[in-house]
Write a protein that holds these residues in place. Structure first.
Motif, PDB file in Angstrom:
ATOM      1  N   GLN A 178       0.950  -1.240   0.016  1.00  0.00           N
ATOM      2  CA  GLN A 178      -0.252   0.135  -0.114  1.00  0.00           C
ATOM      3  C   GLN A 178       0.957   1.199   0.154  1.00  0.00           C
ATOM      4  O   GLN A 178       0.537   2.226  -0.588  1.00  0.00           O
ATOM      5  CB  GLN A 178      -1.055  -0.225   1.140  1.00  0.00           C
ATOM      6  N   TRP A 182       0.783   4.552  -2.497  1.00  0.00           N
ATOM      7  CA  TRP A 182       0.574   5.862  -1.928  1.00  0.00           C
ATOM      8  C   TRP A 182       1.666   6.884  -2.514  1.00  0.00           C
ATOM      9  O   TRP A 182       1.622   8.113  -2.642  1.00  0.00           O
ATOM     10  CB  TRP A 182       0.261   6.106  -0.602  1.00  0.00           C
ATOM     11  N   GLU A 183       2.674   6.397  -2.789  1.00  0.00           N
ATOM     12  CA  GLU A 183       3.985   7.054  -2.852  1.00  0.00           C
ATOM     13  C   GLU A 183       3.893   7.767  -4.406  1.00  0.00           C
ATOM     14  O   GLU A 183       4.727   8.714  -4.697  1.00  0.00           O
ATOM     15  CB  GLU A 183       5.077   6.141  -2.880  1.00  0.00           C
ATOM     16  N   ARG A 211      -6.556  -1.134   3.692  1.00  0.00           N
ATOM     17  CA  ARG A 211      -6.615  -0.449   4.843  1.00  0.00           C
ATOM     18  C   ARG A 211      -7.941  -1.224   5.824  1.00  0.00           C
ATOM     19  O   ARG A 211      -7.621  -0.931   7.000  1.00  0.00           O
ATOM     20  CB  ARG A 211      -7.295   0.929   4.508  1.00  0.00           C
ATOM     21  N   HIS A 218      -6.608  -2.467  -2.851  1.00  0.00           N
ATOM     22  CA  HIS A 218      -6.425  -0.802  -2.700  1.00  0.00           C
ATOM     23  C   HIS A 218      -5.852  -0.393  -3.857  1.00  0.00           C
ATOM     24  O   HIS A 218      -4.865  -0.686  -4.411  1.00  0.00           O
ATOM     25  CB  HIS A 218      -5.444  -0.746  -1.339  1.00  0.00           C
ATOM     26  N   ARG A 220      -5.570   2.999  -7.200  1.00  0.00           N
ATOM     27  CA  ARG A 220      -5.316   4.382  -7.656  1.00  0.00           C
ATOM     28  C   ARG A 220      -5.476   4.111  -9.049  1.00  0.00           C
ATOM     29  O   ARG A 220      -4.974   3.250  -9.568  1.00  0.00           O
ATOM     30  CB  ARG A 220      -4.156   5.277  -7.207  1.00  0.00           C
ATOM     31  N   GLN A 266     -10.499   2.697  -2.626  1.00  0.00           N
ATOM     32  CA  GLN A 266      -9.735   3.653  -3.570  1.00  0.00           C
ATOM     33  C   GLN A 266     -10.012   5.353  -3.088  1.00  0.00           C
ATOM     34  O   GLN A 266     -11.074   5.367  -2.509  1.00  0.00           O
ATOM     35  CB  GLN A 266     -10.224   3.625  -4.889  1.00  0.00           C
ATOM     36  N   ASP A 268      -8.412   6.965  -1.065  1.00  0.00           N
ATOM     37  CA  ASP A 268      -7.518   7.368   0.438  1.00  0.00           C
ATOM     38  C   ASP A 268      -6.422   8.090   0.254  1.00  0.00           C
ATOM     39  O   ASP A 268      -6.084   9.145   1.114  1.00  0.00           O
ATOM     40  CB  ASP A 268      -7.508   5.870   1.301  1.00  0.00           C
ATOM     41  N   ALA A 269      -5.649   7.677  -0.664  1.00  0.00           N
ATOM     42  CA  ALA A 269      -4.294   8.430  -0.854  1.00  0.00           C
ATOM     43  C   ALA A 269      -4.523   9.956  -1.253  1.00  0.00           C
ATOM     44  O   ALA A 269      -3.467  11.100  -1.054  1.00  0.00           O
ATOM     45  CB  ALA A 269      -3.488   7.798  -2.171  1.00  0.00           C
TER      46      ALA A 269
END
Length: 306
Positions: A178, A182-183, A211, A218, A220, A266, A268-269
């Motif tokens: 995860q 996010w990165e 999460r 999870h 993007r 999806q 959250d980031a």
């Protein structure tokens, strides 16, 4: 609605709906125009650009009919199908009493005719279930190392236990963690330039590290080829992801055939968390159909001069 005269400015009613959430400001925002029968494609494109949501849905059929005809526009292009804008539209039709809170309907759009079901949720709401278009899973037309460099990551982030695949106009790339998802910080222009010669519009990255305990993935989604830097919560990609995960045994279908449900995270980031329910039907390793399910909340109603 009569066709507009040349040069005429029309005042349109536009509703803003957040899909795959019941919290205003979360999930994925869509514009919905319920009185679009007299609009041409150029007018719809102008309205979508003015609304500025990742997609705006335009209802072409009379409200209240069991066959619902929709067209979808991003700020820059028309697309065949949009999951969150469909959820938003059916939510709004049910909320206004133009459709029942429960029942089965047909959606007609550029992607074909799809089955839609409304399932009552709580005292007043509905969950919208949509059968997603089925497209083949193909080899990636571009090296994953190049793609990962342009989304701000490295090839070492890719999960080697699952394949990179193309599905329709998107690449689907599994990542290990995860934190890797996010990165990422894509270079949108360069990414669009790399993908465009192959007819690919975006990159959908996901991980099995979630999460919430009840989730299966999870994700993007970066879509520079359609003028969307990042789509917060993507129904049209979640259905194929359910099919992909079932094909590779991550979502376990019964050997003798049946249906299972899973949840995809999806948004959250980027501070817009949403949750997509996915229902996959088939037998072990051989999924046959996927539906996505989501709730929505009406956020704003107003007029737009277009």
């Amino acid at each position: 609605m009569r066709p507009p005269r040349q040069g005429e400015v029309r005042v349109m009613q536009v509703t803003i709906v957040d899909a795959f959430t019941q919290t205003p400001g979360a999930g994925n925002r869509a514009g919905v125009v319920l009185d679009a029968a007299g609009l041409d494609a150029a007018a719809m494109q102008r309205i979508a650009a003015a609304v500025g949501a990742s997609e705006t849905a335009f209802l072409l059929s009379p409200p209240g009919e069991s066959l619902v005809r929709l067209r979808y526009f991003t700020p820059t292009d028309e697309i065949d199908f949009c999951g969150h804008a469909t959820v938003a539209t059916f939510h709004l039709l049910a909320e206004r009493g133009l459709l029942g809170r429960s029942g089965t309907y047909r959606l007609e759009c550029a992607a074909g005719t799809l089955d839609v079901e409304l399932e009552p949720v709580g005292a007043k709401g509905s969950r919208v279930w949509i059968v997603t278009p089925r497209n083949p899973f193909l080899e990636s037309p571009v090296p994953v190392e190049q793609v990962m460099a342009l989304v701000g990551g490295t090839a070492a982030m890719v999960d080697p236990s699952l394949p990179v695949r193309r599905n329709a106009h998107r690449l689907m790339i599994p990542l290990r963690r995860q934190a890797d998802v996010w990165e990422l910080a894509p270079k949108g222009g360069a990414l669009a330039e790399l993908l465009a010669p192959h007819g690919v519009k975006g990159v959908y990255v996901f991980t099995r590290e979630t999460r919430e305990a009840g989730s299966v993935a999870h994700s993007r989604y970066f879509v520079p080829g359609l003028g969307v830097a990042e789509d917060p919560v993507t129904g049209s990609a979640s259905g194929p992801l359910g099919m992909y995960l079932a094909s590779h045994g991550v979502v376990a279908l019964p050997a003798g055939g049946g249906t299972v449900r899973a949840r995809i995270e999806q948004g959250d980031a980027i501070g817009k968390p949403g949750r997509v329910e996915v229902e996959v039907t088939g037998s072990a390793g051989q999924p046959e159909r996927a539906r996505i399910g989501g709730v929505a909340v009406t956020v704003l109603e107003g007029t737009l001069r277009a």
